[in-house]
Structures are given as structure tokens and as C-alpha cells.
Design a protein around this motif. Structure first.
Motif, mmCIF file in Angstrom:
data_model
loop_
_atom_site.group_PDB
_atom_site.id
_atom_site.type_symbol
_atom_site.label_atom_id
_atom_site.label_comp_id
_atom_site.label_asym_id
_atom_site.label_seq_id
_atom_site.Cartn_x
_atom_site.Cartn_y
_atom_site.Cartn_z
ATOM 1 N N UNK A 20 -5.692 2.202 -7.468
ATOM 2 C CA UNK A 20 -4.735 3.189 -6.956
ATOM 3 C C UNK A 20 -5.135 4.601 -7.388
ATOM 4 N N UNK A 21 -5.524 4.766 -8.634
ATOM 5 C CA UNK A 21 -5.923 6.089 -9.126
ATOM 6 C C UNK A 21 -7.183 6.584 -8.411
ATOM 7 N N UNK A 22 -8.151 5.710 -8.204
ATOM 8 C CA UNK A 22 -9.370 6.116 -7.497
ATOM 9 C C UNK A 22 -9.074 6.461 -6.037
ATOM 10 N N UNK A 23 -8.189 5.687 -5.395
ATOM 11 C CA UNK A 23 -7.814 5.993 -4.011
ATOM 12 C C UNK A 23 -7.099 7.341 -3.925
ATOM 13 N N UNK A 24 -6.185 7.588 -4.865
ATOM 14 C CA UNK A 24 -5.501 8.891 -4.903
ATOM 15 C C UNK A 24 -6.506 10.018 -5.088
ATOM 16 N N UNK A 25 -7.435 9.832 -6.028
ATOM 17 C CA UNK A 25 -8.441 10.848 -6.296
ATOM 18 C C UNK A 25 -9.309 11.149 -5.089
ATOM 19 N N UNK A 26 -9.546 10.142 -4.266
ATOM 20 C CA UNK A 26 -10.355 10.310 -3.061
ATOM 21 C C UNK A 26 -9.528 10.795 -1.875
ATOM 22 N N UNK A 27 -8.215 10.934 -2.064
ATOM 23 C CA UNK A 27 -7.345 11.335 -0.954
ATOM 24 C C UNK A 27 -7.245 10.278 0.121
ATOM 25 N N UNK A 28 -7.450 9.016 -0.251
ATOM 26 C CA UNK A 28 -7.511 7.929 0.723
ATOM 27 C C UNK A 28 -6.255 7.066 0.783
ATOM 28 N N UNK A 29 -5.408 7.117 -0.243
ATOM 29 C CA UNK A 29 -4.225 6.249 -0.295
ATOM 30 C C UNK A 29 -3.207 6.677 0.761
ATOM 31 N N UNK A 30 -2.758 5.712 1.573
ATOM 32 C CA UNK A 30 -1.768 6.025 2.611
ATOM 33 C C UNK A 30 -0.484 5.219 2.474
ATOM 34 N N UNK A 31 -0.444 4.233 1.559
ATOM 35 C CA UNK A 31 0.766 3.455 1.392
ATOM 36 C C UNK A 31 0.628 2.426 0.293
ATOM 37 N N UNK A 32 1.793 1.928 -0.157
ATOM 38 C CA UNK A 32 1.840 0.889 -1.181
ATOM 39 C C UNK A 32 3.054 0.022 -0.890
ATOM 40 N N UNK A 33 2.826 -1.275 -0.720
ATOM 41 C CA UNK A 33 3.904 -2.187 -0.333
ATOM 42 C C UNK A 33 3.970 -3.401 -1.238
ATOM 43 N N UNK A 34 5.199 -3.842 -1.466
ATOM 44 C CA UNK A 34 5.463 -5.100 -2.152
ATOM 45 C C UNK A 34 5.791 -6.096 -1.050
ATOM 46 N N UNK A 35 4.935 -7.075 -0.876
ATOM 47 C CA UNK A 35 5.141 -8.104 0.146
ATOM 48 C C UNK A 35 5.669 -9.397 -0.466
ATOM 49 N N UNK A 36 6.252 -9.295 -1.652
ATOM 50 C CA UNK A 36 6.764 -10.484 -2.335
ATOM 51 C C UNK A 36 5.655 -11.201 -3.063
ATOM 52 N N UNK A 37 4.881 -11.987 -2.344
ATOM 53 C CA UNK A 37 3.804 -12.748 -2.973
ATOM 54 C C UNK A 37 2.531 -11.934 -3.157
ATOM 55 N N UNK A 38 2.466 -10.753 -2.564
ATOM 56 C CA UNK A 38 1.327 -9.864 -2.772
ATOM 57 C C UNK A 38 1.822 -8.452 -3.041
ATOM 58 N N UNK A 39 1.041 -7.739 -3.827
ATOM 59 C CA UNK A 39 1.298 -6.328 -4.136
ATOM 60 C C UNK A 39 0.125 -5.572 -3.543
ATOM 61 N N UNK A 40 0.377 -4.635 -2.628
ATOM 62 C CA UNK A 40 -0.688 -4.097 -1.794
ATOM 63 C C UNK A 40 -0.728 -2.579 -1.749
ATOM 64 N N UNK A 41 -1.955 -2.060 -1.759
ATOM 65 C CA UNK A 41 -2.222 -0.649 -1.515
ATOM 66 C C UNK A 41 -2.920 -0.547 -0.170
ATOM 67 N N UNK A 42 -2.623 0.499 0.578
ATOM 68 C CA UNK A 42 -3.260 0.733 1.870
ATOM 69 C C UNK A 42 -3.955 2.076 1.832
ATOM 70 N N UNK A 43 -5.154 2.119 2.422
ATOM 71 C CA UNK A 43 -5.943 3.341 2.375
ATOM 72 C C UNK A 43 -6.804 3.452 3.623
ATOM 73 N N UNK A 44 -7.329 4.655 3.818
ATOM 74 C CA UNK A 44 -8.273 4.919 4.907
ATOM 75 C C UNK A 44 -9.624 5.270 4.317
ATOM 76 N N UNK A 45 -10.677 4.734 4.923
ATOM 77 C CA UNK A 45 -12.030 5.109 4.507
ATOM 78 C C UNK A 45 -12.381 6.446 5.169
ATOM 79 N N UNK A 46 -13.576 6.983 4.958
ATOM 80 C CA UNK A 46 -13.903 8.297 5.518
ATOM 81 C C UNK A 46 -13.832 8.392 7.041
ATOM 82 N N UNK A 47 -13.908 7.258 7.736
ATOM 83 C CA UNK A 47 -13.791 7.262 9.192
ATOM 84 C C UNK A 47 -12.382 6.957 9.678
ATOM 85 N N UNK A 48 -11.442 6.863 8.746
ATOM 86 C CA UNK A 48 -10.060 6.586 9.121
ATOM 87 C C UNK A 48 -9.772 5.115 9.338
#
Length: 168
Positions: A92-120
Motif C-alpha cells: 500500500x505504501x509503495x502504491x501510494x508513493x507511485x501515485x498508483x493506488x485507486x482503492x482499498x476494499x474489504x471483501x470479507x474473505x479477502x483484503x484488497x488494494x486496487x491500483x493502476x499501472x503506468x498504462x492505466x
């Protein structure tokens, strides 16, 4: 015999070197093979036994953005799994540092971060609640992820994954 798991993914990108740097610096992939002339590369995730987990092939700076999910069919995202919530917090910290983090969700059985790579192109990085810790409150859902609360609940170093047993 049924399919067991995803072995690798292949992405078309504008600039292979830029994508390699992103996946290396942010997610810890290493280059296994680089194609001549910057045409592409094969990458392996840390700890993987695959010959490669991700390949990127350059198609040039003039390539348009993916319209998948907006006006065309196509892949929504790939999900990369980490072993612990502590690792998820570091990603999460590396994604934030890269400006790539776009979301974070708790799906119950999974804990998830969502991000975009340089091409979106969107991807997910997730931790799976061990099967032994699944309960009534880990049903499938999508709510805001409070990563620090999940670390307090499960511990930063608890191995995740469906087949993982947790010591009593």
C-alpha cells in the motif's frame, strides 16, 4: 483434471521499460528475460516457482487507452496475492508513493488494494483470510478496507490463503 491456478499474465503496454520499472519497484517483480530493442520482458514475482508471472510487450506511445468495461469487453483486472497483512501494508505504501493506488476494499474473505499501472491497467493486490479464521463476518461483500484494523484483528505476520491452517 480442472484448472488449478493462473500461471502468468501478458499485457500490451506503451513502454516496456517503464512497465518493468513499475512492476519491479512497486510490486517486487524481477526481470527474467528482456527482449531486444525494448520490445518486451518476462517478469517473475518474488518467491514464485513459475518461469514468469507477467510478460509485457511494448506497442508504442501512440496506443490508445483500454476501453474494456467502458465500451468493449475485456479483462477488468488481475489479482496478485501477498502472504501477510504486513506485506499488504508495505505494498500500500509503495502504491501510494507511485501515485498508483485507486482503492482499498474489504471483501470479507479477502483484503484488497486496487491500483493502476503506468498504462492505466487495473490490478489488485490482496491477502486471503486463512480458512481456519473464516467466520460469519467474512462473507462476500465490498466495504471500505481499514487495513490497520485488519492487522490488529489478524496480525501483521499471519500467513494468508485458503489452504493455510492457523495454529491454535
Amino acid at each position: 483434471m480442472p484448472v488449478q491456478r493462473l500461471n502468468h499474465a501478458v499485457l500490451y503496454v506503451r513502454d516496456a521499460a517503464r512497465s518493468v520499472a513499475f512492476y519491479r519497484d512497486v510490486l517486487g517483480f524481477r526481470t527474467v528475460v528482456e527482449l531486444p530493442g525494448g520490445r518486451g520482458a518476462f517478469l517473475q514475482a518474488a518467491g514464485s516457482t513459475n518461469d514468469h508471472d507477467l510478460a509485457v510487450f511494448a506497442i508504442g506511445d501512440r496506443a490508445g487507452a483500454s476501453q474494456a468495461g467502458r465500451s468493449t469487453v475485456g479483462l477488468y483486472h488481475l489479482a496478485w496475492e501477498v502472504d501477510t497483512l504486513g506485506e499488504l501494508a508495505a505494498v500500500e505504501q509503495r502504491l501510494r508513493g507511485a501515485g498508483a493506488l485507486v482503492g482499498a476494499s474489504d471483501h470479507g474473505s479477502t483484503k484488497a488494494l486496487y491500483a493502476h499501472d503506468p498504462d492505466g491497467l487495473e490490478f489488485e493486490v490482496c491477502w486471503l483470510v486463512p480458512a481456519a479464521l473464516l467466520g460469519d463476518d467474512t462473507d462476500m461483500r465490498t466495504v471500505r478496507l481499514d487495513l490497520q484494523a485488519e492487522i490488529a484483528r489478524y496480525g501483521a505476520d499471519t500467513p494468508g490463503g485458503i489452504g493455510v491452517s492457523v495454529p491454535a
